[in-house]
Design an enzyme around this catalytic site. Structure first.
Site, PDB file in Angstrom:
ATOM      1  N   LYS A   1     -11.387 -20.898 -15.656  1.00 23.28           N
ATOM      2  CA  LYS A   1     -10.834 -20.442 -14.323  1.00 23.28           C
ATOM      3  C   LYS A   1     -11.073 -21.470 -13.281  1.00 23.28           C
ATOM      4  CE  LYS A   1     -10.473 -16.249 -11.232  1.00 23.28           C
ATOM      5  NZ  LYS A   1     -10.909 -14.764 -11.170  1.00 23.28           N
TER       6      LYS A   1
ATOM      7  N   SER B   1     -10.853  -8.431 -12.219  1.00 18.83           N
ATOM      8  CA  SER B   1     -10.148  -9.556 -12.397  1.00 18.83           C
ATOM      9  C   SER B   1      -9.984 -10.282 -13.632  1.00 18.83           C
ATOM     10  CB  SER B   1     -10.630 -11.012 -11.518  1.00 18.83           C
ATOM     11  OG  SER B   1     -10.372 -10.520 -10.031  1.00 18.83           O
TER      12      SER B   1
ATOM     13  N   SER C   1      -7.613 -11.749 -10.794  1.00 18.92           N
ATOM     14  CA  SER C   1      -7.384 -13.107 -10.492  1.00 18.92           C
ATOM     15  C   SER C   1      -7.328 -13.988 -11.310  1.00 18.92           C
ATOM     16  CB  SER C   1      -8.387 -13.436  -9.081  1.00 18.92           C
ATOM     17  OG  SER C   1      -9.816 -13.231  -9.749  1.00 18.92           O
TER      18      SER C   1
END
Length: 479
Positions: A85, A184, A160
């Site tokens: 990420k 997330s 996210s």
């Protein structure tokens, strides 16, 4: 050998991570071949998905060649392509954090969790998309996005860790790292029909965490199968003297199929659609009821119950707001015009908070945690939805209402996940059986009992259809 995992628009796809790891360890296939195949899939399918912000083709192939030149497998992830990420530092590889403030930022060193992945033999092929600083319901920012859902390109992959979830679901990589504060990892996993693990705080050491004693945010694992998730979690897990939350000696992680794991029928299972406080869409409630009935067919009667969570929403809002304001306010001072609206909102929510309000929120969190401990004295697993809504169009932005009912703020739709964040119990997210859009469940267990959760999830995956399925070929992802 091909597994049932297949990439979008393809009749066959890449092997799962466990199968690939075995073939790589046996030198039946080279790391360069495996990594190049993943990079080729990214080049083909990602222009439509926008799951990646940065792809490191040259660096990944070079790393794979170094692994091929080694005398023996480097570790359990030897030669496996992995995505990270884009809020996590990677040495010599752009890390934007989804923000214009870091558009050209290239860290000099790896985050400790990336270092662990590399030490286990993983090859980082690129950085996956995220809302700015990881704060937002839609996986988009001013550099990249929005990331599309592989099952319907109009819809969100979730925030996210939506880039990681989409990349795994679409077969671009077998494994991806994510982070989870309010949901997330769990929400994108549910939206994209994959498996995720948000472990007990401290299971994956974070020696660089600024607020060392708070475990609201966590690294997470994203994969297409339970066994793959367990493989990656084991490679990432471990203590570090600089992380006090990792000092606890947690039970060792076992393979999901371990004969020592209890049978699903022996577990005491409870279920709650909303913890008594979360706004939930009617569609989610109906799909949750159907999934719980399916679980009961394997595990026996499922009790409808949950701890008292009335204090959770206010406590989470205060703690989150205070931590975000402290972490970002000085960093962005004078450059607020470069920020996205969700980040500005989150910063505003933290201004003016008092020390007393923060400590009252911590006290409420402690009471909630003790209620969960008491609840789990007579239960082994608590099942809940992984999201309060189904995936919505990327163009709609933040979630402001559910079934026409206005929400209190842009965090309200996360209540069904942030309740668990507060208490720090481990969660495995598992896709429920579906011929439609994916729908995910949270399987919540006692602290340190990731192995039990993974074993239960593996049983549901194998016997009740709680498994990843390939995105439809008609999606026409790619040029």
């Amino acid at each position: 050998m091909k597994s049932r995992q297949s990439g979008p628009g393809a009749a066959e796809g890449p092997d799962d991570a466990v199968t690939l790891a075995a073939r790589l360890a046996a030198r039946q296939v080279s790391a360069e071949a495996v990594v190049t195949a993943a990079l080729d899939r990214i080049a083909r399918f990602d222009p439509a998905l926008k799951a990646f912000v940065t792809v490191d083709r040259e660096g990944a192939i070079a790393a794979a060649r170094r692994l091929d030149a080694s005398d023996r497998p480097v570790g359990p992830l030897h030669g496996l392509p992995v995505a990270v990420k884009d809020v996590i530092d990677t040495a010599d590889l752009r890390t934007t954090r989804g923000s214009l403030l870091f558009a050209d930022h290239v860290p000099a060193t790896d985050d400790p969790v990336v270092a662990r992945l590399k030490a286990a033999g993983a090859v980082v092929v690129g950085k996956t998309n995220t809302p700015e600083f990881g704060f937002g319901a839609v996986c988009t920012n001013r550099i990249q996005g929005p990331t599309a859902n592989p099952y319907d390109l109009r819809l969100t992959s979730g925030g996210s860790s939506g880039g990681s979830a989409a990349a795994v679901a679409a077969g671009l990589v077998p494994l991806a790292q994510g982070t989870d504060f309010g949901g997330s990892v769990r929400t994108p996993a549910g939206f994209c029909g994959i498996v995720s693990v948000r472990p007990t705080p401290g299971r994956i050491a974070e020696p660089g965490r600024d607020l060392a004693w708070t475990g609201l945010a966590s690294h997470g694992v994203m994969a297409r199968t339970v066994a793959d998730a367990a493989l990656m979690l084991a490679a990432m897990a471990g203590p570090d003297p600089a992380d006090p939350l990792s000092w606890t000696v947690w039970p060792p992680l076992a393979a999901p199929e371990s004969s020592l794991a209890p049978a699903a029928s022996m577990l005491r299972v409870a279920a709650s659609a909303d913890f008594g406080v979360a706004p939930i869409a009617d569609t989610v409630r109906h799909r949750f009821d159907a999934a719980v009935a399916r679980i009961a067919a394997v595990a026996g009667p499922v009790e409808r119950a949950h701890p008292d969570c009335a204090e959770a929403p206010a406590a989470f809002r205060t703690l989150r707001a205070a931590q975000i304001e402290r972490g970002l306010a000085d960093l962005v001072a004078g450059r607020e015009d470069l920020l996205t609206d969700p980040v500005r909102w989150n910063l505003g929510a933290g201004r003016g908070l008092t020390a007393r309000s923060y400590l009252e929120a911590e006290a409420a969190r402690a009471r909630l945690s003790r209620r969960f401990v008491a609840f789990f004295a007579t239960r082994d697993v608590l099942v809940a939805p992984a999201a309060s809504v189904m995936p919505w169009p990327n163009a709609d932005g933040e979630v402001l209402a559910i079934d026409g009912r206005p929400l209190a703020d842009i965090l309200d739709y996360l209540t069904v996940t942030f309740v668990v964040t507060l208490v720090g119990f481990p969660v495995v997210t598992l896709p429920a059986p579906s011929d439609d859009l994916p729908f995910g469940l949270q399987l919540i267990g006692r602290p340190g009992e990731e192995a039990r959760l993974l074993a239960f999830a593996a049983r549901l995956e194998a016997e009740a259809g709680f498994a990843w399925r390939a995105p439809p070929p008609s999606m026409e992802i790619g040029p």
